[in-house]
Scaffold this motif. Sequence first.
Motif, PDB file in Angstrom:
ATOM      1  N   ALA A 161      -4.526   0.468   1.216  1.00  0.00           N
ATOM      2  CA  ALA A 161      -3.864  -0.358   2.226  1.00  0.00           C
ATOM      3  C   ALA A 161      -2.438   0.095   2.492  1.00  0.00           C
ATOM      4  O   ALA A 161      -1.884  -0.165   3.565  1.00  0.00           O
ATOM      5  CB  ALA A 161      -3.858  -1.819   1.772  1.00  0.00           C
ATOM      6  N   GLN A 162      -1.823   0.803   1.525  1.00  0.00           N
ATOM      7  CA  GLN A 162      -0.443   1.239   1.653  1.00  0.00           C
ATOM      8  C   GLN A 162      -0.302   2.671   2.164  1.00  0.00           C
ATOM      9  O   GLN A 162       0.786   3.228   2.125  1.00  0.00           O
ATOM     10  CB  GLN A 162       0.270   1.114   0.306  1.00  0.00           C
ATOM     11  CG  GLN A 162       0.645  -0.306  -0.037  1.00  0.00           C
ATOM     12  CD  GLN A 162       1.649  -0.886   0.943  1.00  0.00           C
ATOM     13  OE1 GLN A 162       1.280  -1.493   1.941  1.00  0.00           O
ATOM     14  NE2 GLN A 162       2.919  -0.709   0.674  1.00  0.00           N
ATOM     15  N   SER A 163      -1.361   3.279   2.615  1.00  0.00           N
ATOM     16  CA  SER A 163      -1.250   4.635   3.153  1.00  0.00           C
ATOM     17  C   SER A 163      -0.568   4.598   4.516  1.00  0.00           C
ATOM     18  O   SER A 163      -0.582   3.581   5.218  1.00  0.00           O
ATOM     19  CB  SER A 163      -2.637   5.267   3.293  1.00  0.00           C
ATOM     20  OG  SER A 163      -3.300   4.787   4.445  1.00  0.00           O
TER      21      SER A 163
ATOM     22  N   PRO B 265      -7.358  12.201   4.833  1.00  0.00           N
ATOM     23  CA  PRO B 265      -7.472  11.688   3.466  1.00  0.00           C
ATOM     24  C   PRO B 265      -6.954  10.260   3.307  1.00  0.00           C
ATOM     25  O   PRO B 265      -7.508   9.483   2.528  1.00  0.00           O
ATOM     26  CB  PRO B 265      -6.631  12.686   2.656  1.00  0.00           C
ATOM     27  CG  PRO B 265      -6.738  13.958   3.417  1.00  0.00           C
ATOM     28  CD  PRO B 265      -6.732  13.554   4.861  1.00  0.00           C
ATOM     29  N   CYS B 266      -5.880   9.897   4.038  1.00  0.00           N
ATOM     30  CA  CYS B 266      -5.355   8.538   3.936  1.00  0.00           C
ATOM     31  C   CYS B 266      -6.159   7.554   4.784  1.00  0.00           C
ATOM     32  O   CYS B 266      -6.462   6.448   4.352  1.00  0.00           O
ATOM     33  CB  CYS B 266      -3.890   8.504   4.369  1.00  0.00           C
ATOM     34  SG  CYS B 266      -2.721   8.879   3.032  1.00  0.00           S
ATOM     35  N   ARG B 267      -6.520   7.937   6.016  1.00  0.00           N
ATOM     36  CA  ARG B 267      -7.218   7.013   6.912  1.00  0.00           C
ATOM     37  C   ARG B 267      -8.662   6.785   6.494  1.00  0.00           C
ATOM     38  O   ARG B 267      -9.200   5.691   6.638  1.00  0.00           O
ATOM     39  CB  ARG B 267      -7.174   7.545   8.345  1.00  0.00           C
ATOM     40  CG  ARG B 267      -5.816   7.416   9.026  1.00  0.00           C
ATOM     41  CD  ARG B 267      -5.878   7.794  10.493  1.00  0.00           C
ATOM     42  NE  ARG B 267      -6.224   9.199  10.691  1.00  0.00           N
ATOM     43  CZ  ARG B 267      -7.413   9.642  11.089  1.00  0.00           C
ATOM     44  NH1 ARG B 267      -8.399   8.784  11.313  1.00  0.00           N
ATOM     45  NH2 ARG B 267      -7.630  10.930  11.251  1.00  0.00           N
TER      46      ARG B 267
ATOM     47  N   PRO C  63      -2.545  10.624  -1.428  1.00  0.00           N
ATOM     48  CA  PRO C  63      -3.955  10.691  -1.828  1.00  0.00           C
ATOM     49  C   PRO C  63      -4.164  11.322  -3.200  1.00  0.00           C
ATOM     50  O   PRO C  63      -5.107  10.973  -3.915  1.00  0.00           O
ATOM     51  CB  PRO C  63      -4.604  11.541  -0.725  1.00  0.00           C
ATOM     52  CG  PRO C  63      -3.667  11.481   0.426  1.00  0.00           C
ATOM     53  CD  PRO C  63      -2.300  11.373  -0.181  1.00  0.00           C
ATOM     54  N   ASP C  64      -3.278  12.253  -3.583  1.00  0.00           N
ATOM     55  CA  ASP C  64      -3.412  12.917  -4.880  1.00  0.00           C
ATOM     56  C   ASP C  64      -3.300  11.908  -6.019  1.00  0.00           C
ATOM     57  O   ASP C  64      -4.055  11.967  -6.994  1.00  0.00           O
ATOM     58  CB  ASP C  64      -2.327  13.984  -5.049  1.00  0.00           C
ATOM     59  CG  ASP C  64      -2.365  15.049  -3.971  1.00  0.00           C
ATOM     60  OD1 ASP C  64      -2.573  14.695  -2.799  1.00  0.00           O
ATOM     61  OD2 ASP C  64      -2.173  16.227  -4.290  1.00  0.00           O
TER      62      ASP C  64
ATOM     63  N   ALA D 299      -0.050  -5.816   0.081  1.00  0.00           N
ATOM     64  CA  ALA D 299       0.271  -4.613   0.847  1.00  0.00           C
ATOM     65  C   ALA D 299       1.158  -4.964   2.031  1.00  0.00           C
ATOM     66  O   ALA D 299       1.082  -6.050   2.599  1.00  0.00           O
ATOM     67  CB  ALA D 299      -1.013  -3.948   1.336  1.00  0.00           C
ATOM     68  N   VAL D 300       2.033  -4.030   2.394  1.00  0.00           N
ATOM     69  CA  VAL D 300       2.921  -4.192   3.533  1.00  0.00           C
ATOM     70  C   VAL D 300       2.377  -3.358   4.676  1.00  0.00           C
ATOM     71  O   VAL D 300       2.230  -2.138   4.541  1.00  0.00           O
ATOM     72  CB  VAL D 300       4.355  -3.734   3.181  1.00  0.00           C
ATOM     73  CG1 VAL D 300       5.289  -3.936   4.361  1.00  0.00           C
ATOM     74  CG2 VAL D 300       4.867  -4.473   1.960  1.00  0.00           C
ATOM     75  N   PRO D 301       2.013  -3.937   5.822  1.00  0.00           N
ATOM     76  CA  PRO D 301       1.380  -3.180   6.891  1.00  0.00           C
ATOM     77  C   PRO D 301       2.292  -2.098   7.456  1.00  0.00           C
ATOM     78  O   PRO D 301       3.506  -2.317   7.600  1.00  0.00           O
ATOM     79  CB  PRO D 301       1.046  -4.239   7.945  1.00  0.00           C
ATOM     80  CG  PRO D 301       1.884  -5.422   7.603  1.00  0.00           C
ATOM     81  CD  PRO D 301       2.137  -5.369   6.135  1.00  0.00           C
TER      82      PRO D 301
END
Length: 435
Positions: free
Chosen positions: A335-337, A343-345, A387-388, A428-430
């Motif tokens: 949620a924090q990506s 990789p994040c989406r 992502p790592d 999580a912060v959007p």
Amino acid sequence: MTRPVPALPSPGVTASGSGARLLAGWYATGRPDALVDHLRRHGPLPAQPSLVEAVEAAGLTGRGGAAFPAGRKLRSVAARARRAVVVVNAMESEPASRKDAVLLAVAPHLVLDGAVLAAGAVDADVVHVCVSRARPAQFRRLAAALGERRRARLDPVRLRLHALPHAYVSSESTSLVRWLDGGPARPRGTPPRSHEHGVGRRPTLVHNAETLAHVALIARHGPAWFRGAGTCEEPGTVLVTVSGAVAAPGVLESAPGVPVALLLDRAGGAARAPQAVLLGGFAGGWLPASALDTPFTRRDLAPWGASPGAGVLVVLPEGACGLAETARMLAYLAAQSARQCGPCRLGLPAVAGDFAALAAGRADPELPARLHRRTALLPDRGACRHPDGAARLAASALRTFADDAGRHLAGFPCAGARRPATTAVPPAVPPETWR
């Protein structure tokens, strides 16, 4: 205020503060250092024409988690031969870490000294001090410390304080640069790197708050003094945040190389029998209880797939479910990506979803292979290292809690999976608020 172990006003477990350097003032007096206290203890800013060489000889590495050689970073910025910028990274967005908050609360001028000295070494005319908007009291205390320094006409460079959006990836160095340039606090792709084109396209040195405090002490006492603690490969001291199932959670200062078990003892010992310890925070790895005698160094922890990271230890007690704890952390990381790359989406939500299914005990014969495959695809593919860290956490949990995973996959999740979380996971912060 977040407090050194065990709590204010008593210096507590590490009684005399023996071996303390960054927190020496706290252990000596039990109160934060105002500027007059700081100058009485450490003296004025030293003339240090060879600061880069001194930091290199000391072997100081960055204390933000990556452990990059601090002297090499200083030299890279100084070598640009252009007016530079210094950024103090005091965001501390790792949910399980409190070390920078404690350091800035009890010894703010040590951090600011290090930033000013670094500015002189790289020919910078401004220092940006970046803290989180989620900690308004910290902002006010730092503003007061900067006011003390201005009234004393202490610093030859401008020091500017900023409150940035609080999100997991907003503490990444390129996120700070991007925000200071008027953009969102999201990582940007590299190259160019910050030391080449950072704030205002100027060479920019970004250092963690604890790292800069060490720089201030090295400038005063020298490389040999710094190397008087720790190991040959990892000299000095580190600040460590200990939480979870311990009697006195908090922040302590230690030399690398002591066993993990000793760090837990210094935090009052385990409140319940430990099952495992999370090292390095939400982007770290699990160390089983059978390995708690492992020295707290990158080299010794590497075979376990763990590292000190930003100096975080979270004790997971017997009876808790490590798979469920990991699933909650992975959901937070997804949620924090910044949602700027595949990789994040796509990758992080997929891994988080698989882990949630595993923790819930949903029988799926294809889940293990899919989870291993997706976890292996995440590292080194993102626009940043977010992502790592998630992949490292997932892979570590699959190893450490392998027996539990087998039972969960058979449809028999452990009782701990239904219990409240042991590790605190913040909301999580959007990303749309990261400005």
